[in-house]
Design a protein around this motif. Structure first.
Motif, PDB file in Angstrom:
ATOM      1  N   SER A 221       0.859  -1.226  -0.143  1.00 13.62           N
ATOM      2  CA  SER A 221      -0.099   0.125   0.058  1.00 13.62           C
ATOM      3  C   SER A 221       0.651   1.171  -0.004  1.00 13.62           C
TER       4      SER A 221
ATOM      5  N   THR B 243      -3.332   4.130   7.565  1.00 18.67           N
ATOM      6  CA  THR B 243      -3.967   5.000   8.959  1.00 18.67           C
ATOM      7  C   THR B 243      -3.967   4.199   9.934  1.00 18.67           C
TER       8      THR B 243
ATOM      9  N   ILE C 259     -12.692   8.595   4.265  1.00 15.65           N
ATOM     10  CA  ILE C 259     -12.058   8.735   2.980  1.00 15.65           C
ATOM     11  C   ILE C 259     -12.594   9.779   2.023  1.00 15.65           C
TER      12      ILE C 259
ATOM     13  N   ILE D  34     -12.564  -1.045   3.448  1.00 13.06           N
ATOM     14  CA  ILE D  34     -13.245   0.196   3.741  1.00 13.06           C
ATOM     15  C   ILE D  34     -14.791  -0.283   4.031  1.00 13.06           C
TER      16      ILE D  34
ATOM     17  N   THR E 228     -11.903   4.142   6.309  1.00  9.96           N
ATOM     18  CA  THR E 228     -11.213   3.034   6.656  1.00  9.96           C
ATOM     19  C   THR E 228     -11.564   2.085   7.627  1.00  9.96           C
TER      20      THR E 228
ATOM     21  N   ASP F   8      -3.364  -2.824   6.430  1.00 14.11           N
ATOM     22  CA  ASP F   8      -3.429  -2.175   4.913  1.00 14.11           C
ATOM     23  C   ASP F   8      -3.104  -3.606   3.925  1.00 14.11           C
TER      24      ASP F   8
END
Length: 311
Positions: A22, A26, A32, A60, A71, A76
């Motif tokens: 990624s 976060t 987002i 998400i 998120t 990730d």
């Protein structure tokens, strides 16, 4: 088949993509912003009224039918093969993200808190399942499709009867030799040994847990399939024939299909999810990373993510 020559290349790109690191992380759930690009949607589910989408940069979610997206956590990972069980748990495979110290590939991971944390279950460093399906009526029975490689952990169908702790490998007879030509796989809710597969050759059926396969419908391309979460346990798919394409429902285990809606032309659906408490709430993702939702059982649809771009 309707537009098969133009649809098929899009499908193949969507199926064979593998994970990559990624570019953004976060530390806790954050909104987002519009214009953000979401890549590679590998799975979809409802948990209560929240829609979850598994992407190659984590999970998400939206709780307002796609008006705003967040998120889910700091994970990730590239969540391949994501699947939500009928008991509310989530399972996934794939590849570790930049912030992860997990082995590559991920094997089988499980979450019991809507994707906030993930538990390593089995096959870490050995298998990246591109398709996972837990039987709707018995969630201990899980099928996983590994489309690449050879040997003990290479290409084939894997079956677990203990929730993914242990697996038996099946080398299927009758399916396309290239397992990337399989777009979706489901264990029928009324018979966990009977499977349907949507393949480039048509709809195929196995009655022996995936060991042998026969052609059920050579004039139909199914790219996504799920179970209607009610007493009927009907099958719901994105189905393409010479005459029509769209979300369709079958009450006879895929022998016949009734059209519901959402003909997307050259772009096909790769994931379908239906709200457990209100079956009129449905959502889909597509191979070009769009998301559509409906509140009336499929008659009318609203696009909430357009070709990967948050609106």
């Amino acid at each position: 088949m309707k537009m098969l020559k133009t649809i098929t290349p899009i499908l193949l790109v969507g199926v064979v993509l593998v994970g990559c690191n990624s570019n953004e992380q976060t530390t806790e759930p954050t909104k987002i912003e519009g214009g953000k690009k979401i890549e590679h949607m590998h799975g979809l589910s409802y948990q209560d009224d929240t829609i979850f989408v598994a992407t190659h940069e984590g999970m998400i979610s939206t709780s307002d039918k796609g008006e705003s997206w967040y998120t889910v956590s700091s994970h990730d990972n590239d969540f391949m093969g994501y699947h939500a069980l009928s008991n509310g748990e989530m399972i996934t495979s794939g590849h570790p993200g930049k912030s992860s110290n997990l082995p590559d590939p991920l094997g089988l991971l499980k979450s019991t808190d809507n994707g906030i944390t993930w538990e390593e279950v089995s096959l870490q460093g050995k298998i990246d399942f591109h398709i996972l399906d837990a039987n709707y009526s018995n969630t201990d029975i899980i099928y996983g499709l590994n489309q690449m490689g050879s040997g003990k952990y290479g290409a084939g169908i894997f079956k677990s009867i203990d929730g993914g702790e242990n697996w038996d490998k099946i080398e299927p007879v009758g399916l396309p030799d290239d397992l990337h030509k399989i777009y979706t796989l489901i264990s029928l809710p009324n018979n966990d040994s009977e499977l349907l597969a949507g393949t480039q050759n048509g709809v195929m059926r196995s009655e022996d847990s995936g060991e042998t396969w026969e052609l059920l419908d050579g004039n139909r391309l199914i790219t996504a399939i799920t179970v209607m979460p009610n007493e009927s346990k009907d099958l719901v798919s994105y189905s393409i024939t010479q005459d029509e394409a769209g979300i369709m429902k079958s009450s006879d285990n895929g022998q016949t299909w009734d059209y519901i809606g959402l003909d997307l032309g050259e772009v096909a659906v790769n994931n379908i999810s239906i709200n457990t408490d209100n079956n009129n709430l449905m959502s889909v993702t597509t191979f070009n990373n769009s998301v559509y939702v409906t509140e009336d059982g499929g008659g009318n649809w609203k696009q909430t993510i357009d070709a990967g771009t948050i609106k």
